[in-house]
Design a protein around this motif. Structure first.
Motif, PDB file in Angstrom:
ATOM      1  N   VAL A 158       8.436  33.963  31.205  1.00 59.28           N
ATOM      2  CA  VAL A 158       8.138  34.874  30.106  1.00 59.28           C
ATOM      3  C   VAL A 158       8.333  36.326  30.531  1.00 59.28           C
ATOM      4  CG1 VAL A 158       6.288  35.730  28.599  1.00 59.28           C
ATOM      5  CG2 VAL A 158       6.589  33.270  28.934  1.00 59.28           C
ATOM      6  N   SER A 159       7.900  36.686  31.734  1.00 60.61           N
ATOM      7  CA  SER A 159       8.092  38.056  32.216  1.00 60.61           C
ATOM      8  C   SER A 159       9.568  38.397  32.349  1.00 60.61           C
ATOM      9  CB  SER A 159       7.396  38.250  33.565  1.00 60.61           C
ATOM     10  OG  SER A 159       6.007  38.376  33.409  1.00 60.61           O
ATOM     11  N   TRP A 160      10.366  37.446  32.799  1.00 52.40           N
ATOM     12  CA  TRP A 160      11.804  37.677  32.882  1.00 52.40           C
ATOM     13  C   TRP A 160      12.416  37.851  31.498  1.00 52.40           C
ATOM     14  CZ3 TRP A 160      15.847  34.666  30.968  1.00 52.40           C
ATOM     15  CH2 TRP A 160      17.133  35.071  31.371  1.00 52.40           C
ATOM     16  N   PHE A 161      11.985  37.008  30.561  1.00 56.96           N
ATOM     17  CA  PHE A 161      12.531  37.074  29.203  1.00 56.96           C
ATOM     18  C   PHE A 161      12.155  38.390  28.520  1.00 56.96           C
ATOM     19  CE2 PHE A 161      12.246  36.175  24.607  1.00 56.96           C
ATOM     20  CZ  PHE A 161      13.530  35.720  24.373  1.00 56.96           C
TER      21      PHE A 161
ATOM     22  N   PHE B  17      -3.342  43.422  35.752  1.00 52.63           N
ATOM     23  CA  PHE B  17      -2.694  43.099  34.486  1.00 52.63           C
ATOM     24  C   PHE B  17      -3.298  43.884  33.321  1.00 52.63           C
ATOM     25  CE2 PHE B  17      -1.890  38.958  36.795  1.00 52.63           C
ATOM     26  CZ  PHE B  17      -0.539  39.183  36.961  1.00 52.63           C
ATOM     27  N   SER B  18      -4.383  43.377  32.753  1.00 50.19           N
ATOM     28  CA  SER B  18      -5.009  44.025  31.596  1.00 50.19           C
ATOM     29  C   SER B  18      -6.406  43.465  31.395  1.00 50.19           C
ATOM     30  CB  SER B  18      -4.181  43.781  30.325  1.00 50.19           C
ATOM     31  OG  SER B  18      -4.241  42.415  29.955  1.00 50.19           O
ATOM     32  N   ARG B  19      -7.173  44.111  30.534  1.00 49.67           N
ATOM     33  CA  ARG B  19      -8.528  43.622  30.255  1.00 49.67           C
ATOM     34  C   ARG B  19      -8.488  42.267  29.563  1.00 49.67           C
ATOM     35  NH1 ARG B  19     -13.553  44.849  30.687  1.00 49.67           N
ATOM     36  NH2 ARG B  19     -15.047  43.913  29.243  1.00 49.67           N
ATOM     37  N   THR B  20      -7.468  42.025  28.764  1.00 47.78           N
ATOM     38  CA  THR B  20      -7.347  40.728  28.096  1.00 47.78           C
ATOM     39  C   THR B  20      -7.264  39.601  29.117  1.00 47.78           C
ATOM     40  OG1 THR B  20      -6.198  41.756  26.233  1.00 47.78           O
ATOM     41  CG2 THR B  20      -5.965  39.377  26.484  1.00 47.78           C
TER      42      THR B  20
ATOM     43  N   GLY C 169       4.361  40.600  34.715  1.00 43.64           N
ATOM     44  CA  GLY C 169       3.486  41.518  33.994  1.00 43.64           C
ATOM     45  C   GLY C 169       2.412  40.794  33.218  1.00 43.64           C
ATOM     46  N   LYS C 170       1.657  41.573  32.447  1.00 43.02           N
ATOM     47  CA  LYS C 170       0.483  41.017  31.763  1.00 43.02           C
ATOM     48  C   LYS C 170       0.849  39.980  30.697  1.00 43.02           C
ATOM     49  CE  LYS C 170       0.263  44.953  28.559  1.00 43.02           C
ATOM     50  NZ  LYS C 170      -0.567  46.066  28.081  1.00 43.02           N
ATOM     51  N   LYS C 171       1.972  40.176  29.988  1.00 45.62           N
ATOM     52  CA  LYS C 171       2.336  39.228  28.931  1.00 45.62           C
ATOM     53  C   LYS C 171       2.742  37.887  29.533  1.00 45.62           C
ATOM     54  CE  LYS C 171       3.810  42.882  25.764  1.00 45.62           C
ATOM     55  NZ  LYS C 171       4.956  43.506  25.053  1.00 45.62           N
ATOM     56  N   GLY C 172       3.483  37.944  30.619  1.00 42.51           N
ATOM     57  CA  GLY C 172       3.851  36.704  31.284  1.00 42.51           C
ATOM     58  C   GLY C 172       2.641  35.981  31.839  1.00 42.51           C
TER      59      GLY C 172
ATOM     60  N   VAL D  77       1.458  48.698  36.148  1.00 43.23           N
ATOM     61  CA  VAL D  77       1.781  47.638  35.198  1.00 43.23           C
ATOM     62  C   VAL D  77       0.508  46.941  34.757  1.00 43.23           C
ATOM     63  CG1 VAL D  77       2.948  45.425  34.930  1.00 43.23           C
ATOM     64  CG2 VAL D  77       4.055  47.268  36.201  1.00 43.23           C
ATOM     65  N   GLY D  78       0.297  46.854  33.445  1.00 41.89           N
ATOM     66  CA  GLY D  78      -0.870  46.143  32.965  1.00 41.89           C
ATOM     67  C   GLY D  78      -1.673  46.913  31.962  1.00 41.89           C
ATOM     68  N   GLY D  79      -1.494  48.205  31.786  1.00 40.45           N
ATOM     69  CA  GLY D  79      -2.239  48.878  30.734  1.00 40.45           C
ATOM     70  C   GLY D  79      -2.774  50.212  31.144  1.00 40.45           C
ATOM     71  N   GLU D  80      -3.271  50.924  30.152  1.00 40.36           N
ATOM     72  CA  GLU D  80      -3.690  52.304  30.356  1.00 40.36           C
ATOM     73  C   GLU D  80      -5.023  52.436  31.044  1.00 40.36           C
ATOM     74  OE1 GLU D  80      -5.386  50.392  26.973  1.00 40.36           O
ATOM     75  OE2 GLU D  80      -3.288  50.733  27.489  1.00 40.36           O
TER      76      GLU D  80
END
Length: 613
Positions: free
Chosen positions: A542-545, A131-134, A448-451, A591-594
């Motif tokens: 949330v990922s779908w939205f 996902f991401s570091r967050t 994804g990371k936001k979901g 998916v998830g960040g650089e």
């Protein structure tokens, strides 16, 4: 063993069983061996790098690792909590053996292969890749909080037992145990944890087997114990009541327990860290399955310990008769009662109990220090030849600090429910959202990371409210899990009228305005399941939205579980044409960040060349 007179009940003298000199000697020898192992490894084994301190150089044999993990399961929570649970509520806990076998299979073939293939330093590093570091920092913080809540319960449990058989004050014993554990964990790292666990496990199992045999003899045989327990309503195996408000059903003990323990055994850093100390995946699977089978066997043993303990005290309950101060002290009293005449056996048994708790605490301290360093401190330490040595020193200092904080937290958790309730209730506030995050990462590639982060935040918020509200009602006696009837009719000691009246009088019913809302009455074994379901459901929505589901083709297959990789659509060609006739290796962003492209995947393809037709 010695007898002293205790005035626990007003104006009535009762016999209380306490340690003799032989028990103290054998207890001291075993605890001293744990210290010596830590000191030996600190002096003669290299412990001055991050890898050595946390993973033993990744060359540990699977058998001692399996025993070490099994010893962590055989903590005071299992040793005292399970027999007490059976003594008070019946043998339905036996269904948890099904959960143990399921968890072993899920861990060996679904979750752990992902961590082993990526060779991550922690399971939370995996969340950054996926996902991401967050998300990684969020999950790490949840895990740190979870262990800070869990460790005091682990230490408090054997302290209760030791206080019962020695007469020492609980608040003096707990700092003493913590100092011993902090010392050998600080010096020896994961190698000390594994080898002390192995030694302690041998003594623990030997003493448990001896006590079970003596217990059967004391009540007149297996058949007699079974008949007495059955008559007292303790033999319960197939309660299919679907109510989520009753924790003593086959659904709560198998289905609910599976989710609760999967978050610890198959995805918890404390166990993943030790599995990653094994070099080869087949050996990791052997360790997982050995642990699972051993864990199921130990659960059966602890269930039967509860049955024979009830058979012994079915007509004179030690807690009601005020021979013990808490229900969780019934087992150590029972050991002194039936085995106190055998030279040193009570000391060995209690040493095994204390040692198993110390092994769990040492593993937790080692893991917690590594988690804090890896996720919150490492990025601020400048690179250099001595960075590894600095990391080991920092983690050793953190072990000491965490241990001191634990001592303070013990004074808070002692005001809550039984050991079983604390162990499975408090941690679920963080374990549910954590389990949900890993399910999303490994099993739901279109999230994804936001979901993921939104689902985890919503799950955490709800679970803090649910667990906090439930514990508030528990403290105020509004949430009750009534035990099966106990008796003091045939106690060998005279009981005063107050004690007899308390034994015969049930708790008064709650007034309508005191009744907690229905959510706070849900059985605690479902809490982790609830938190994970909320996290997964919100994360998917949330990922779908936000249309993150459209990026599923960009998910690195190594970042999902092997059992669902074939569900990921085939990725487009990742190689671009080059003027030299070969292809430049530039995989699509994951998916998830650089900052999340996984290094082992790059290593596998960096030398690959594809000819242009």
């Amino acid at each position: 063993m010695k007898y002293v007179m205790s005035t626990l009940a007003p104006s009535v003298e009762m016999k209380q069983l306490i340690f003799g000199w032989s028990d103290y000697c054998l207890f001291g020898i075993l605890i001293g061996c744990s210290l010596l192992i830590g000191l030996y490894l600190a002096i003669f084994s290299k412990q001055n790098s991050f890898s050595e301190y946390l993973y033993g150089g990744k060359h540990m044999h699977y058998i001692p690792v399996a025993i070490s993990i099994l010893a962590s399961f055989l903590s005071g929570i299992t040793f005292l909590g399970v027999p007490t649970e059976v003594y008070l509520h019946g043998s339905q806990y036996f269904a948890a053996t099904v959960a143990a076998l399921f968890i072993g299979l899920i861990s060996a073939y679904v979750t752990i292969p992902v961590f082993h293939q990526l060779q991550v330093c922690s399971c939370h590093e995996y969340l950054e890749m996926r996902f991401s570091r967050t998300v990684r920092v969020f999950a790490s913080a949840l895990y740190v909080i979870s262990l800070f809540v869990y460790i005091p319960v682990v230490v408090y449990t054997p302290a209760l037992a030791f206080s019962q058989v020695t007469g020492f004050d609980l608040h003096v014993i707990t700092p003493f145990f913590c100092v011993i554990c902090i010392t050998y964990t600080t010096f020896g790292g994961v190698k000390a944890v594994v080898w002390t666990d192995t030694l302690q496990f041998i003594f623990t199992i030997g003493s448990l087997a001896t006590v079970l045999i003596l217990g059967v003899i004391a009540v007149g045989g297996i058949e007699s114990a079974w008949q007495i327990a059955d008559k007292g309503g303790r033999i319960k195996f197939f309660d299919f009541n679907p109510s989520p408000f009753d924790r003593n059903t086959i659904w709560a003990m198998s289905f609910g327990m599976t989710f609760t323990m999967l978050s610890r055994f198959g995805l918890g850093q404390k166990y993943i860290q030790r599995y990653l100390a094994i070099e080869k995946l087949p050996d990791v699977r052997k360790a997982v399955l050995l642990t699972s089978i051993g864990w199921a066997t130990l659960q059966v043993s602890c269930v039967y310990a509860g049955i024979i303990m009830y058979a012994r005290y079915h007509d004179c309950d030690p807690y009601t008769a005020q021979l013990v101060k808490r229900n969780d002290q019934t087992l150590p009293y029972y050991v002194m009662d039936i085995a106190g005449h055998i030279f040193g056996l009570p000391g060995i048994f209690l040493a095994g109990l204390v040692s198993s708790a110390l092994s769990t605490m040492s593993a937790s301290l080692n893991t917690l220090s590594g988690t804090i360093y890896e996720n919150f401190i490492d990025r601020w330490i400048t690179e250099g030849a001595d960075k590894d040595a600095k990391a080991a020193k920092i983690m050793k200092i953190m072990v000491v600090i965490i241990g001191l904080v634990t001592i303070g937290l013990i004074f808070i958790i002692e005001k809550l429910g039984t050991v079983f309730e604390m162990a499975y209730g408090l941690n679920s506030a963080t374990e549910g959202p954590l389990l949900g995050l890993f399910i999303l990462a490994m099993m739901v590639p279109w999230v994804g990371k936001k979901g993921a982060i939104t689902g985890a935040c919503v799950g955490l918020t709800f679970m803090v409210w649910l667990v906090g509200g439930t514990q508030w009602h528990v403290v105020h006696k509004r949430v009750r899990n009534p035990s099966l009837p106990v008796s003091v009719e045939n106690c060998p000691y005279p009981l005063n009228e107050t004690v007899q009246e308390q034994a015969a009088t049930p708790l008064p019913p709650l007034e309508p305005e005191e009744e907690p809302m229905i959510l706070f009455q849900i059985a605690i074994l479902y809490f982790t399941l609830i938190g994970s379901v909320i996290t997964v459901a919100v994360g998917c929505a949330v990922s779908w939205f936000l249309s993150e589901t459209d990026d599923v083709a960009n998910v690195n297959p190594d970042h999902v579980s092997p059992v669902i990789r074939h569900w990921i659509p085939k990725q487009e060609d990742r190689f671009e044409m080059q003027t030299n006739g070969f292809v430049n290796v530039s995989p699509k962003p994951v998916v998830g960040g650089e900052d999340e492209i996984e290094s082992s995947s790059l290593d596998r393809v960096k030398n690959k060349k594809v000819e242009v037709n």
